[in-house]
Design a protein around this motif. Structure first.
Motif, mmCIF file in Angstrom:
data_model
loop_
_atom_site.group_PDB
_atom_site.id
_atom_site.type_symbol
_atom_site.label_atom_id
_atom_site.label_comp_id
_atom_site.label_asym_id
_atom_site.label_seq_id
_atom_site.Cartn_x
_atom_site.Cartn_y
_atom_site.Cartn_z
ATOM 1 N N GLU A 274 6.598 10.272 2.478
ATOM 2 C CA GLU A 274 5.398 11.054 2.803
ATOM 3 C C GLU A 274 5.395 12.435 2.138
ATOM 4 O O GLU A 274 4.392 13.140 2.199
ATOM 5 N N VAL B 165 -4.353 11.219 -0.535
ATOM 6 C CA VAL B 165 -3.762 10.018 -1.112
ATOM 7 C C VAL B 165 -2.924 10.437 -2.318
ATOM 8 O O VAL B 165 -3.041 11.548 -2.822
ATOM 9 N N TRP B 166 -2.102 9.517 -2.794
ATOM 10 C CA TRP B 166 -1.258 9.789 -3.954
ATOM 11 C C TRP B 166 -1.786 9.022 -5.149
ATOM 12 O O TRP B 166 -1.679 7.808 -5.239
ATOM 13 N N LYS B 167 -2.423 9.737 -6.088
ATOM 14 C CA LYS B 167 -2.953 9.139 -7.307
ATOM 15 C C LYS B 167 -2.607 10.047 -8.482
ATOM 16 O O LYS B 167 -3.457 10.779 -8.991
ATOM 17 N N THR C 276 2.394 4.830 0.711
ATOM 18 C CA THR C 276 2.431 5.688 1.886
ATOM 19 C C THR C 276 1.593 6.935 1.648
ATOM 20 O O THR C 276 1.705 7.588 0.597
ATOM 21 N N ALA C 277 0.763 7.292 2.606
ATOM 22 C CA ALA C 277 -0.084 8.476 2.455
ATOM 23 C C ALA C 277 0.762 9.742 2.526
ATOM 24 O O ALA C 277 1.638 9.869 3.386
ATOM 25 N N CYS D 140 -6.330 14.634 -5.493
ATOM 26 C CA CYS D 140 -6.223 13.635 -4.423
ATOM 27 C C CYS D 140 -5.501 14.172 -3.191
ATOM 28 O O CYS D 140 -5.722 13.691 -2.074
ATOM 29 N N MET E 55 0.851 -1.206 0.000
ATOM 30 C CA MET E 55 0.000 0.000 0.000
ATOM 31 C C MET E 55 0.879 1.246 0.000
ATOM 32 O O MET E 55 1.855 1.328 0.750
ATOM 33 N N GLN F 176 -8.045 15.998 -0.775
ATOM 34 C CA GLN F 176 -9.090 15.260 -0.085
ATOM 35 C C GLN F 176 -8.600 14.860 1.302
ATOM 36 O O GLN F 176 -7.420 14.950 1.616
ATOM 37 N N THR G 38 1.834 13.486 3.446
ATOM 38 C CA THR G 38 1.558 14.395 4.560
ATOM 39 C C THR G 38 2.121 15.791 4.341
ATOM 40 O O THR G 38 1.702 16.735 5.011
#
Length: 259
Positions: free
Chosen positions: A176, A253-255, A3-4, A246, A1, A249, A6
């Motif tokens: 991050e 998230v990273w898209k 990393t979100a 993204c 997954m 939001q 920040t």
């Protein structure tokens, strides 16, 4: 997954304002040559330009360029370079109002961002703060999230130690953080340590005039949109939210869009 994200890390010059506005040329021509003539004792603007250009091509920072030139004995006899003096010179003598204007779209977008906002420049601190003031962004980058070359010396971008020092201070990992930059050297260095990257190539959309302006301010370091170190390309910083909604939001998230 994944990393979100920040943290958004912004370069300042030619990133938070457009390279074609002329401000960087203004700063890096007569303004710095006058400093070298009057404060360091160079005999001519041509001699000052030759040395500054030689060392700037290596380090992409006038402060580090002149610091290293002094250490290597390349300044005029008896000259002593003071980074604070250059910062003061630029902060008080450059024509900020002529070249730099607040960007309402960028200002509003950054104020909506849920991420930690960081500014990281190879320029000196007082000068950097003055640029942010002219752009109407100073309050978004308070002292504890504004990093100038003095904060990371003897390293500076694109050296990994410079990025590491900034990320440690703001409590973020490379994974991050997202680096928003106009310099290919810095984009590649950020990507190499694990940061996501956004290239700001200039509002003229990468046409010949924009590329010429970028090349003139960063010899050999102009934007190369097809470089694999780049995740996202935008023309101007105020397009970041549209390119990466993204990140606005909650949670972010990273898209990135397909390239």
């Amino acid at each position: 997954m994944a990393t979100a994200p920040t943290t958004l890390v912004f370069d300042i010059d030619d990133t938070l304002y457009d390279v074609a506005c002329g401000f960087t040329t203004h700063r890096n021509s007569d303004a710095v040559y006058d400093f070298m003539l009057k404060q360091l004792g160079f005999e001519s603007s041509a001699a000052a330009k030759a040395l500054r250009d030689e060392y700037f091509a290596r380090y992409h920072s006038t402060v580090k360029a002149l610091t290293v030139a002094e250490a290597e004995g390349k300044l005029p006899e008896g000259a002593c370079f003071d980074a604070a003096a250059l910062s003061e010179w630029w902060a008080t003598r450059l024509d900020f109002e002529r070249y730099l204007k607040p960007d309402e779209a960028l200002n509003e977008s950054l104020r909506r961002s849920p991420l930690t906002l960081v500014a990281f420049t190879n320029g000196p601190r007082r000068y950097a703060a003055r640029v942010l003031e002219a752009l109407g962004l100073r309050d978004l980058f308070p002292d504890e999230r504004l990093f100038a070359v003095e904060d990371v010396m003897p390293a500076c971008k694109p050296e990994p130690a410079a990025f590491a020092a900034v990320l440690e201070r703001v409590g973020a990992t490379a994974e991050e953080a997202i680096m928003v930059e106009d310099s290919m050297k810095n984009i590649r260095a950020a990507k190499a340590i694990g940061m996501r990257t956004v290239l700001v190539r200039g509002r003229q959309g990468g046409d010949d005039a924009s590329k010429a302006a970028a090349e003139a301010t960063k010899p050999g370091d102009a934007p190369q949109e097809d470089d694999p170190a780049i995740d996202v390309v935008i023309d101007a910083a105020n397009e970041l939210e549209a390119a990466l909604p993204c990140l606005w939001q909650t949670p972010a998230v990273w898209k990135p869009p397909a390239r």
